[in-house]
Design a protein around this motif. Structure first.
Motif, PDB file in Angstrom:
ATOM      1  N   HIS A 105       0.663  -1.184   0.071  1.00 20.80           N
ATOM      2  CA  HIS A 105      -0.094   0.106   0.070  1.00 20.80           C
ATOM      3  C   HIS A 105       0.827   1.215   0.108  1.00 20.80           C
ATOM      4  CE1 HIS A 105      -3.543  -2.376   0.329  1.00 20.80           C
ATOM      5  NE2 HIS A 105      -3.027  -3.019   1.448  1.00 20.80           N
ATOM      6  N   SER A 106       2.111   1.225  -0.082  1.00 21.12           N
ATOM      7  CA  SER A 106       3.157   2.291  -0.106  1.00 21.12           C
ATOM      8  C   SER A 106       3.283   2.979  -1.626  1.00 21.12           C
ATOM      9  CB  SER A 106       4.476   2.036   0.340  1.00 21.12           C
ATOM     10  OG  SER A 106       5.323   3.050   0.125  1.00 21.12           O
ATOM     11  N   GLY A 107       2.498   3.918  -1.904  1.00 27.06           N
ATOM     12  CA  GLY A 107       2.475   4.630  -3.191  1.00 27.06           C
ATOM     13  C   GLY A 107       3.957   5.022  -3.364  1.00 27.06           C
ATOM     14  N   SER A 108       4.600   5.465  -2.496  1.00 27.74           N
ATOM     15  CA  SER A 108       6.105   5.882  -3.051  1.00 27.74           C
ATOM     16  C   SER A 108       6.902   4.713  -3.480  1.00 27.74           C
ATOM     17  CB  SER A 108       6.335   6.762  -2.046  1.00 27.74           C
ATOM     18  OG  SER A 108       6.721   5.839  -0.635  1.00 27.74           O
ATOM     19  N   LEU A 109       6.774   3.524  -2.712  1.00 24.02           N
ATOM     20  CA  LEU A 109       7.492   2.563  -3.448  1.00 24.02           C
ATOM     21  C   LEU A 109       7.071   2.047  -4.607  1.00 24.02           C
ATOM     22  CD1 LEU A 109       9.363  -0.088  -2.502  1.00 24.02           C
ATOM     23  CD2 LEU A 109       7.275  -1.324  -2.074  1.00 24.02           C
ATOM     24  N   ILE A 110       5.697   2.106  -4.977  1.00 25.19           N
ATOM     25  CA  ILE A 110       5.352   1.520  -6.352  1.00 25.19           C
ATOM     26  C   ILE A 110       5.670   2.742  -7.185  1.00 25.19           C
ATOM     27  CG2 ILE A 110       3.125   1.132  -7.570  1.00 25.19           C
ATOM     28  CD1 ILE A 110       4.076  -0.976  -5.467  1.00 25.19           C
ATOM     29  N   ILE A 111       5.641   4.072  -6.974  1.00 24.32           N
ATOM     30  CA  ILE A 111       5.968   4.794  -7.997  1.00 24.32           C
ATOM     31  C   ILE A 111       7.594   4.808  -8.183  1.00 24.32           C
ATOM     32  CG2 ILE A 111       6.204   7.478  -8.329  1.00 24.32           C
ATOM     33  CD1 ILE A 111       3.738   7.803  -6.587  1.00 24.32           C
ATOM     34  N   ASP A 112       8.553   4.532  -7.097  1.00 23.21           N
ATOM     35  CA  ASP A 112       9.789   4.397  -7.485  1.00 23.21           C
ATOM     36  C   ASP A 112       9.971   3.236  -8.200  1.00 23.21           C
ATOM     37  OD1 ASP A 112      12.453   5.213  -6.708  1.00 23.21           O
ATOM     38  OD2 ASP A 112      12.699   3.503  -5.694  1.00 23.21           O
ATOM     39  N   LYS A 113       9.349   1.978  -7.964  1.00 22.04           N
ATOM     40  CA  LYS A 113       9.614   0.873  -8.877  1.00 22.04           C
ATOM     41  C   LYS A 113       9.216   1.306 -10.281  1.00 22.04           C
ATOM     42  CE  LYS A 113       8.955  -3.526  -7.416  1.00 22.04           C
ATOM     43  NZ  LYS A 113      10.188  -4.031  -7.024  1.00 22.04           N
ATOM     44  N   GLY A 114       7.943   1.683 -10.520  1.00 20.86           N
ATOM     45  CA  GLY A 114       7.524   2.007 -12.006  1.00 20.86           C
ATOM     46  C   GLY A 114       8.542   2.881 -12.554  1.00 20.86           C
ATOM     47  N   ARG A 115       8.838   4.189 -11.946  1.00 29.05           N
ATOM     48  CA  ARG A 115       9.811   4.868 -12.710  1.00 29.05           C
ATOM     49  C   ARG A 115      11.280   4.084 -13.110  1.00 29.05           C
ATOM     50  NH1 ARG A 115      10.121   9.457  -8.115  1.00 29.05           N
ATOM     51  NH2 ARG A 115       8.340  10.763  -8.758  1.00 29.05           N
ATOM     52  N   LYS A 116      11.611   3.390 -12.149  1.00 30.59           N
ATOM     53  CA  LYS A 116      12.709   2.317 -12.907  1.00 30.59           C
ATOM     54  C   LYS A 116      12.400   1.524 -13.774  1.00 30.59           C
ATOM     55  CE  LYS A 116      15.071   2.730  -8.015  1.00 30.59           C
ATOM     56  NZ  LYS A 116      15.273   1.846  -6.830  1.00 30.59           N
ATOM     57  N   LEU A 117      11.203   0.964 -13.818  1.00 36.91           N
ATOM     58  CA  LEU A 117      10.918  -0.085 -15.043  1.00 36.91           C
ATOM     59  C   LEU A 117      10.896   0.899 -16.207  1.00 36.91           C
ATOM     60  CD1 LEU A 117       8.310  -2.161 -13.364  1.00 36.91           C
ATOM     61  CD2 LEU A 117      10.650  -2.991 -14.014  1.00 36.91           C
ATOM     62  N   ILE A 118      10.044   1.869 -16.185  1.00 33.13           N
ATOM     63  CA  ILE A 118      10.013   2.797 -17.470  1.00 33.13           C
ATOM     64  C   ILE A 118      11.349   3.363 -17.828  1.00 33.13           C
ATOM     65  CG2 ILE A 118       9.104   5.069 -18.189  1.00 33.13           C
ATOM     66  CD1 ILE A 118       6.557   4.422 -16.364  1.00 33.13           C
ATOM     67  N   ALA A 119      12.000   3.737 -16.897  1.00 31.04           N
ATOM     68  CA  ALA A 119      13.414   4.295 -17.350  1.00 31.04           C
ATOM     69  C   ALA A 119      14.384   3.126 -17.810  1.00 31.04           C
ATOM     70  CB  ALA A 119      14.161   4.800 -16.065  1.00 31.04           C
ATOM     71  N   SER A 120      14.235   1.901 -17.527  1.00 26.86           N
ATOM     72  CA  SER A 120      14.910   0.731 -18.024  1.00 26.86           C
ATOM     73  C   SER A 120      14.500   0.326 -19.374  1.00 26.86           C
ATOM     74  CB  SER A 120      14.917  -0.452 -16.996  1.00 26.86           C
ATOM     75  OG  SER A 120      13.550  -0.954 -17.095  1.00 26.86           O
ATOM     76  N   GLY A 121      13.338   1.034 -20.003  1.00 30.89           N
ATOM     77  CA  GLY A 121      12.719   0.617 -21.196  1.00 30.89           C
ATOM     78  C   GLY A 121      11.794  -0.399 -21.307  1.00 30.89           C
ATOM     79  N   ILE A 122      11.111  -0.592 -20.172  1.00 29.52           N
ATOM     80  CA  ILE A 122      10.130  -1.694 -20.292  1.00 29.52           C
ATOM     81  C   ILE A 122       9.018  -1.007 -20.416  1.00 29.52           C
ATOM     82  CG2 ILE A 122       8.546  -3.387 -18.808  1.00 29.52           C
ATOM     83  CD1 ILE A 122      11.381  -4.058 -17.452  1.00 29.52           C
ATOM     84  N   ARG A 123       8.064  -1.205 -21.578  1.00 30.48           N
ATOM     85  CA  ARG A 123       6.774  -0.504 -21.798  1.00 30.48           C
ATOM     86  C   ARG A 123       5.740  -1.260 -21.959  1.00 30.48           C
ATOM     87  NH1 ARG A 123       9.903   3.143 -21.120  1.00 30.48           N
ATOM     88  NH2 ARG A 123      10.678   4.563 -22.559  1.00 30.48           N
ATOM     89  N   GLU A 124       5.044  -1.300 -20.965  1.00 30.65           N
ATOM     90  CA  GLU A 124       3.657  -2.082 -20.662  1.00 30.65           C
ATOM     91  C   GLU A 124       2.471  -1.257 -20.421  1.00 30.65           C
ATOM     92  OE1 GLU A 124       2.902  -5.490 -21.460  1.00 30.65           O
ATOM     93  OE2 GLU A 124       5.042  -5.702 -21.898  1.00 30.65           O
ATOM     94  N   PRO A 125       1.284  -1.204 -20.899  1.00 32.14           N
ATOM     95  CA  PRO A 125       0.226  -0.369 -20.710  1.00 32.14           C
ATOM     96  C   PRO A 125      -0.244  -0.469 -18.897  1.00 32.14           C
ATOM     97  CG  PRO A 125      -0.262  -1.423 -22.451  1.00 32.14           C
ATOM     98  CD  PRO A 125       0.904  -2.174 -22.012  1.00 32.14           C
ATOM     99  N   ASP A 126      -0.135  -1.724 -18.353  1.00 33.97           N
ATOM    100  CA  ASP A 126      -0.480  -1.822 -17.105  1.00 33.97           C
ATOM    101  C   ASP A 126       0.502  -0.858 -16.057  1.00 33.97           C
ATOM    102  OD1 ASP A 126      -2.475  -3.562 -17.660  1.00 33.97           O
ATOM    103  OD2 ASP A 126      -1.518  -5.332 -17.319  1.00 33.97           O
TER     104      ASP A 126
END
Length: 167
Positions: A105-126
């Motif tokens: 439920h930690s929004g900041s953890l999810i945002i951080d992980k999501g930023r890293k995935l996008i920055a690494s080039g992973i592109r998924e709509p979800d």
């Protein structure tokens, strides 16, 4: 279940039969999810995972079904079955992100992980959908707008979906 029991007694299993049994086990597990019986569904999903030899396609299907029915902890258990050599692949990392979003439920953890995935080039709509929602929950509207805009450029046919999340 009787078919599965008979299948387990076969010494030399043909690939086609294995696929059919896995499909039947997944369909049965899905039925029990729809009947609000996740414990029973997990039993069938475990049999499907074992029967398939923990094939990533089967695991992905199981994890996706469990997440659709808000069974994050159960999905996490199947995520652990992924072959170690595939745990750096984009498919695994995306599934891991989706599971983490459901159980954490930690929004900041999810945002951080999501930023890293996008920055690494992973592109998924979800990933983008979750990021938009989490930014909005954190009252970071400009960041949500930016992610929605970026997602709309990548998937123009889903522009209404991404923009609709902002409302």
């Amino acid at each position: 279940e009787r078919y599965y029991e008979a299948f387990t007694q076969i010494a030399q299993r043909k690939e086609e039969l294995t696929k059919v049994i896995c499909a039947a086990l997944i369909v049965t597990g899905k039925y029990f999810l729809q009947e609000n019986n996740p414990e029973r569904s997990v039993d069938f999903f475990k049999k499907a995972a074992i029967t398939s030899g923990n094939r990533p396609a089967i695991l992905k299907e199981i994890i996706t079904l469990l997440l659709q029915h808000h069974c994050g902890k159960e999905a996490e258990e199947f995520l652990k079955r992924y072959p170690p050599d595939l745990q750096s692949a984009s498919e695994f990392l995306t599934l891991e992100f989706l599971v983490t979003d459901k159980i954490n439920h930690s929004g900041s953890l999810i945002i951080d992980k999501g930023r890293k995935l996008i920055a690494s080039g992973i592109r998924e709509p979800d990933i983008y959908i979750i990021m938009i929602k989490r930014y909005l929950e954190a009252k970071l509207g400009e960041s949500a707008d930016q992610v929605a805009y970026e997602a709309s450029k990548i998937w123009p046919n889903q522009k209404n979906l991404f923009e609709g999340l902002l409302k």
